[in-house]
Design an enzyme around this catalytic site. Structure first.
Site, short mmCIF file in Angstrom:
data_model
loop_
_atom_site.label_atom_id
_atom_site.label_comp_id
_atom_site.label_asym_id
_atom_site.label_seq_id
_atom_site.Cartn_x
_atom_site.Cartn_y
_atom_site.Cartn_z
N ARG A 197 0.84 -1.21 0.00
CA ARG A 197 0.00 0.00 0.00
C ARG A 197 0.88 1.26 0.00
NH1 ARG A 197 -0.95 4.83 2.30
NH2 ARG A 197 -0.48 3.93 4.34
N ASP A 198 1.45 1.60 1.15
CA ASP A 198 2.22 2.84 1.24
C ASP A 198 3.38 2.82 0.25
OD1 ASP A 198 2.81 5.35 2.23
OD2 ASP A 198 4.06 4.61 3.86
N HIS A 225 6.48 4.31 12.29
CA HIS A 225 6.38 4.22 10.82
C HIS A 225 7.39 5.23 10.26
CE1 HIS A 225 3.86 3.77 7.04
NE2 HIS A 225 4.52 4.88 6.78
N HIS A 284 10.32 6.67 7.67
CA HIS A 284 10.85 6.66 6.31
C HIS A 284 12.36 6.90 6.37
CE1 HIS A 284 7.01 7.10 3.71
NE2 HIS A 284 6.72 6.49 4.84
N CYS A 293 9.65 9.19 -1.92
CA CYS A 293 9.19 10.28 -1.08
C CYS A 293 8.50 11.30 -1.97
CB CYS A 293 10.36 10.93 -0.36
SG CYS A 293 9.90 12.40 0.56
N ASN A 307 9.82 4.45 2.53
CA ASN A 307 9.73 3.62 3.72
C ASN A 307 11.04 2.90 4.00
OD1 ASN A 307 6.72 3.43 4.58
ND2 ASN A 307 6.67 3.28 2.35
#
Lengths: 301, 301
Positions: B14-15, B205, B207, B238, B247
């Site tokens: 997803r992300d 979470h 990055h 990003c 991520n």
């Protein structure tokens, strides 16, 4: 030095470039000058070693001859033997460095002798340095793992570090040569070595092959270590895993340290520019996340 | 869960993929199946959001319909509104997720309303989830910095996290959306939020835009956090610095955690293979140092 001051040892021109393709001497000179201008206070500038073994460093004498030296900055050289030491003296290197492995197998395969024999071989260099009033830095490789033996006992690292300190190295740099270490192992290793060599005489020299270098450094800072080796743009591949990353990038280390309230005396944008310029000569992208992020941000504006 | 067990929330499908180029639905299904086979226990599998905004996620329903589900594995979906929630239910998502920003400017520019308004908009989703007996996860973005505001006060993050927890999110994931955080700031932020939301209900979470993610995670583990979000192969760029990393890579996180004696239940070589396969579909190299090192090592043998 206050407890928030960090001494960064820039190894890009030596440990970095010796593991990259050959480039013109002018690019090397420019790199050292750029690093000086960025505020780096210690630059390992070259290596006086047989060009048969390390052709990338064959022109170290020319680099030393042409750089613009700034007062207060140390321009150092790696000198594996007396011949190399004499060449380093002729080049007016401010300091020299010698090296030993923490792994017997690595020592045998890399320099064809035992650890004890390798240390004995450096004795003439140490004597000559003492006579010439030059400081000697010592490196220990494979402190968190060996490509042949796997795990290395912290006590073994401590034994080699103690030897180097005892024979006169004012600082011992602990190298995770293949970049396999993780935070708790790094802490344990450093703590064990610090029982034999005072912390203010120890440095961390971590490679980022497995992406762990910053995490390892961050985990070791609370133990009191204040000297860190790094290479601008993450110069230097990993000789044991071609295509993988080498030295931790100076830009990433400086960014982290600044964010943690430490002082390095380094101007980060100038450091990023120095990395960009040498990477242009090499025809590659910087292996620094900070550099890549800043370059991307600027190109979006 | 023992204190050495870590719950890894895999957000790559997803992300990650929502910030990469579009790929065939078959590659997405394969990715989720590969992650399941590697032992990942929580996979954010897709997003039910307007394809106008996120075209990469338009086929999330097809992904959910075709994956092979394994008992005990959670397949979750991001659902920004009631329409998305109904689609997620129809797709039999095991859990849903909503999000808020810790930065007012980011909230305004990103979703065109204040933080308080954005939280109010999620109320119908939360009510519907409660009625359907589905758990809801909450994300907070910009917890260590905002592209418009710069630094974000930890108290501001704590305020948003507390709100999400109070309205019924069982877990609040703290996102360093632009990857600018450093270890001490990450610790301070987490400690401040943990005063409002119990640590066992918090996730990190992070990055890796500035290369700091692993260092930040390593620094936060001693505070007691045991849930970490990551994306296989560091999927996801990003959006605020094109070309920069997104991520933190699951492979790098798992490698570090294993080296520190934590248990993840994940088989690292299988995870690396999952990342290699999706990266082949994307026509790019994994953004995982561990994956790159292991691939290089194998190709040398």
């Amino acid at each position: 030095m206050s407890d928030r001051q960090i001494k960064l040892v820039e190894v890009g021109p030596r440990d970095g470039l010796q593991n990259e393709q050959a480039i013109p001497v002018s690019a090397k000179i420019q790199l050292v000058n750029d690093l000086t201008a960025a505020g780096v206070s210690y630059i390992e500038t070259g290596s006086f070693v047989s060009p048969k073994w390390v052709p990338q460093m064959a022109d170290s004498g020319d680099v030393f001859a042409a750089i613009e030296r700034k007062k207060g900055v140390t321009y150092a050289a790696l000198t594996p033997n007396l011949k190399g030491f004499e060449a380093a003296r002729a080049a007016a290197a401010d300091e020299v460095a010698i090296f030993g492995a923490a792994s017997e197998s690595f020592s045998q395969k890399n320099i064809n002798c035992s650890i004890a024999e390798s240390l004995a071989r450096f004795e003439p260099v140490l004597e000559a340095a003492k006579a010439a009033n030059l400081k000697v830095r010592g490196y220990v490789s494979c402190v968190l793992g060996c490509p042949y033996e796997g795990d290395i006992a912290p006590e073994q690292v401590a034994w080699v570090a103690e030897k180097l300190f005892a024979v006169g190295c004012y600082e011992v740099s602990l190298g995770d040569t293949i970049g396999v270490g993780t935070p708790l192992k790094a802490q344990r290793m450093l703590a064990t070595v610090a029982e034999k060599v005072p912390m203010q005489h120890l440095a961390l020299h971590f490679h980022n092959t497995y992406g762990q270098a910053l995490a390892n450094i961050a985990s070791c800072l609370p133990l009191g270590v204040r000297t860190l080796d790094s290479a601008v743009a993450g110069l230097g591949g990993c000789p044991y895993a071609k295509g993988a990353s080498g030295n931790v990038a100076s830009e990433d280390v400086v960014y982290m340290l600044e964010g943690m309230g430490y002082e390095t005396g380094i101007h980060l944008p100038h450091l990023i520019s120095a990395g960009q310029r040498i990477c242009a000569s090499l025809g590659q992208q910087p292996r620094s996340q900070v550099a890549l992020a800043e370059i991307a941000k600027q190109s979006n504006h």
